[in-house]
Design a protein around this motif. Structure first.
Motif, PDB file in Angstrom:
ATOM      1  N   LEU A   1       0.829  -1.207   0.000  1.00  0.00           N
ATOM      2  CA  LEU A   1       0.000   0.000   0.000  1.00  0.00           C
ATOM      3  C   LEU A   1       0.864   1.258   0.000  1.00  0.00           C
ATOM      4  O   LEU A   1       0.554   2.233  -0.695  1.00  0.00           O
ATOM      5  CB  LEU A   1      -0.920  -0.002   1.222  1.00  0.00           C
ATOM      6  N   SER A   2       1.939   1.214   0.766  1.00  0.00           N
ATOM      7  CA  SER A   2       2.838   2.370   0.841  1.00  0.00           C
ATOM      8  C   SER A   2       3.511   2.627  -0.502  1.00  0.00           C
ATOM      9  O   SER A   2       3.634   3.781  -0.942  1.00  0.00           O
ATOM     10  CB  SER A   2       3.901   2.142   1.919  1.00  0.00           C
ATOM     11  N   ALA A   3       3.935   1.552  -1.152  1.00  0.00           N
ATOM     12  CA  ALA A   3       4.569   1.687  -2.468  1.00  0.00           C
ATOM     13  C   ALA A   3       3.581   2.241  -3.488  1.00  0.00           C
ATOM     14  O   ALA A   3       3.914   3.144  -4.276  1.00  0.00           O
ATOM     15  CB  ALA A   3       5.102   0.332  -2.929  1.00  0.00           C
ATOM     16  N   ALA A   4       2.358   1.717  -3.460  1.00  0.00           N
ATOM     17  CA  ALA A   4       1.319   2.190  -4.384  1.00  0.00           C
ATOM     18  C   ALA A   4       1.004   3.663  -4.121  1.00  0.00           C
ATOM     19  O   ALA A   4       0.797   4.448  -5.058  1.00  0.00           O
ATOM     20  CB  ALA A   4       0.059   1.345  -4.223  1.00  0.00           C
ATOM     21  N   TYR A   5       0.978   4.027  -2.850  1.00  0.00           N
ATOM     22  CA  TYR A   5       0.708   5.414  -2.446  1.00  0.00           C
ATOM     23  C   TYR A   5       1.773   6.359  -3.004  1.00  0.00           C
ATOM     24  O   TYR A   5       1.454   7.405  -3.587  1.00  0.00           O
ATOM     25  CB  TYR A   5       0.663   5.477  -0.923  1.00  0.00           C
ATOM     26  N   LEU A   6       3.039   5.989  -2.842  1.00  0.00           N
ATOM     27  CA  LEU A   6       4.132   6.842  -3.316  1.00  0.00           C
ATOM     28  C   LEU A   6       4.124   6.973  -4.834  1.00  0.00           C
ATOM     29  O   LEU A   6       4.329   8.068  -5.377  1.00  0.00           O
ATOM     30  CB  LEU A   6       5.475   6.278  -2.839  1.00  0.00           C
ATOM     31  N   ILE A   7       3.879   5.858  -5.510  1.00  0.00           N
ATOM     32  CA  ILE A   7       3.815   5.891  -6.977  1.00  0.00           C
ATOM     33  C   ILE A   7       2.667   6.782  -7.435  1.00  0.00           C
ATOM     34  O   ILE A   7       2.803   7.584  -8.370  1.00  0.00           O
ATOM     35  CB  ILE A   7       3.642   4.460  -7.538  1.00  0.00           C
ATOM     36  N   LEU A   8       1.529   6.661  -6.752  1.00  0.00           N
ATOM     37  CA  LEU A   8       0.346   7.441  -7.115  1.00  0.00           C
ATOM     38  C   LEU A   8       0.558   8.936  -6.912  1.00  0.00           C
ATOM     39  O   LEU A   8       0.333   9.731  -7.833  1.00  0.00           O
ATOM     40  CB  LEU A   8      -0.858   6.978  -6.291  1.00  0.00           C
ATOM     41  N   ILE A   9       1.013   9.321  -5.725  1.00  0.00           N
ATOM     42  CA  ILE A   9       1.092  10.756  -5.438  1.00  0.00           C
ATOM     43  C   ILE A   9       2.159  11.461  -6.272  1.00  0.00           C
ATOM     44  O   ILE A   9       1.937  12.575  -6.767  1.00  0.00           O
ATOM     45  CB  ILE A   9       1.326  11.032  -3.934  1.00  0.00           C
ATOM     46  N   PHE A  10       3.297  10.800  -6.463  1.00  0.00           N
ATOM     47  CA  PHE A  10       4.338  11.440  -7.266  1.00  0.00           C
ATOM     48  C   PHE A  10       4.007  11.359  -8.755  1.00  0.00           C
ATOM     49  O   PHE A  10       4.415  12.224  -9.536  1.00  0.00           O
ATOM     50  CB  PHE A  10       5.703  10.828  -6.961  1.00  0.00           C
ATOM     51  N   GLY A  11       3.236  10.330  -9.119  1.00  0.00           N
ATOM     52  CA  GLY A  11       2.769  10.234 -10.497  1.00  0.00           C
ATOM     53  C   GLY A  11       1.761  11.329 -10.803  1.00  0.00           C
ATOM     54  O   GLY A  11       1.845  12.001 -11.841  1.00  0.00           O
ATOM     55  N   VAL A  12       0.805  11.516  -9.902  1.00  0.00           N
ATOM     56  CA  VAL A  12      -0.202  12.571 -10.079  1.00  0.00           C
ATOM     57  C   VAL A  12       0.462  13.943 -10.040  1.00  0.00           C
ATOM     58  O   VAL A  12       0.108  14.843 -10.810  1.00  0.00           O
ATOM     59  CB  VAL A  12      -1.289  12.476  -8.983  1.00  0.00           C
ATOM     60  N   GLN A  13       1.434  14.100  -9.162  1.00  0.00           N
ATOM     61  CA  GLN A  13       2.144  15.379  -9.070  1.00  0.00           C
ATOM     62  C   GLN A  13       2.839  15.706 -10.390  1.00  0.00           C
ATOM     63  O   GLN A  13       2.849  16.863 -10.834  1.00  0.00           O
ATOM     64  CB  GLN A  13       3.165  15.327  -7.935  1.00  0.00           C
ATOM     65  N   ARG A  14       3.381  14.688 -11.017  1.00  0.00           N
ATOM     66  CA  ARG A  14       4.050  14.879 -12.312  1.00  0.00           C
ATOM     67  C   ARG A  14       3.037  15.252 -13.397  1.00  0.00           C
ATOM     68  O   ARG A  14       3.286  16.131 -14.226  1.00  0.00           O
ATOM     69  CB  ARG A  14       4.794  13.600 -12.698  1.00  0.00           C
ATOM     70  N   VAL A  15       1.888  14.571 -13.380  1.00  0.00           N
ATOM     71  CA  VAL A  15       0.831  14.850 -14.359  1.00  0.00           C
ATOM     72  C   VAL A  15       0.300  16.277 -14.184  1.00  0.00           C
ATOM     73  O   VAL A  15       0.005  16.972 -15.162  1.00  0.00           O
ATOM     74  CB  VAL A  15      -0.324  13.832 -14.212  1.00  0.00           C
TER      75      VAL A  15
END
Length: 234
Positions: free
Chosen positions: A6-20
């Motif tokens: 969950l933590s890994a998915a969270y980090l990928i999601l937030i930094f991915g969305v931040q990039r988008v």
């Protein structure tokens, strides 16, 4: 393992969305954020009430030492539900960061580090029935009641005095300081109390809370003390 995933998915999601969102205009999300914060404030208040009933009963009947080393929080027919809900709430609270990145607000290290490590530790502590869990949960629920109430008012555009923001951050620092001290006490009381825990759980907790204490103190200094000096022209 679930907590790490969950933590890994969270980090990928937030930094991915931040990039988008980098080349896009941030969303306002005022109403959803108000409702989100109010819901978490209410939930935290209920959780604090339930957990403090357990902790005050223990401290009044058996003393603080028994409270700090207590593991019945995880097995009592009422509090075991709140122990599990508390763990699940750490997953829910990851939504805070989604609002930050979608609104294009500054995402600081303290924020996402705190969310990730808390999520991992609470799941680990739950599996190990870490001593003092009820007391730690009660403190956390209490601080979050005021914190999310403050967030809700800010999101709604309500003017909030600066001292309220200072008080919220100070309460977080106090929570970390108390947790660090309690962990040290548990370490010394381990030989005299009958409970089962592992060194890794206690060490994880102490290192985590110490890191929080340092980071929150640093945040407090930079946010409130440094800005105060600048405003005075020092």
């Amino acid at each position: 393992q679930k907590a790490f995933s969950l933590s890994a998915a969270y980090l990928i999601l937030i930094f991915g969305v931040q990039r988008v969102m980098k080349e896009r205009t941030g969303y306002k999300l005022r109403t959803p954020l108000v409702l989100w914060s109010l819901s978490l404030a209410l939930f935290s208040a209920i959780g604090a009430h339930r957990c403090w009933k357990h902790t005050t009963f223990l401290i009044s009947t058996e003393g603080f030492r028994r409270l700090a080393c207590d593991q019945t929080f995880y097995v009592h027919h009422i509090t075991k539900l709140w122990a599990y809900i508390f763990i699940l709430s750490k997953v829910l609270e990851l939504g805070d960061t989604v609002f930050i990145v979608l609104r294009k607000k500054r995402l600081i290290f303290l924020h996402w580090y705190h969310h990730v490590t808390t999520l991992i530790y609470t799941w680990f502590a739950y599996m190990q029935s870490a001593p003092g869990g009820g007391f730690f949960a009660a403190m956390n629920f209490t601080v979050h009641t005021f914190m999310y109430s403050y967030y809700a008012m800010r999101a709604a555009g309500v003017w909030v005095p600066r001292y309220i923001a200072i008080a919220v951050t100070f309460s977080q620092i106090l929570q970390m300081l108390v947790a660090v001290i309690v962990n040290i006490l548990i370490f010394f009381w381990m030989e005299h109390e009958v409970f089962h825990t592992c060194w890794s759980s206690l060490l994880f907790s102490e290192v985590m809370y110490l890191s929080y204490l340092v980071l929150f103190c640093n945040f407090f200094y930079k946010t409130y003390l440094t800005t105060a000096k600048k405003s005075k022209g020092e």
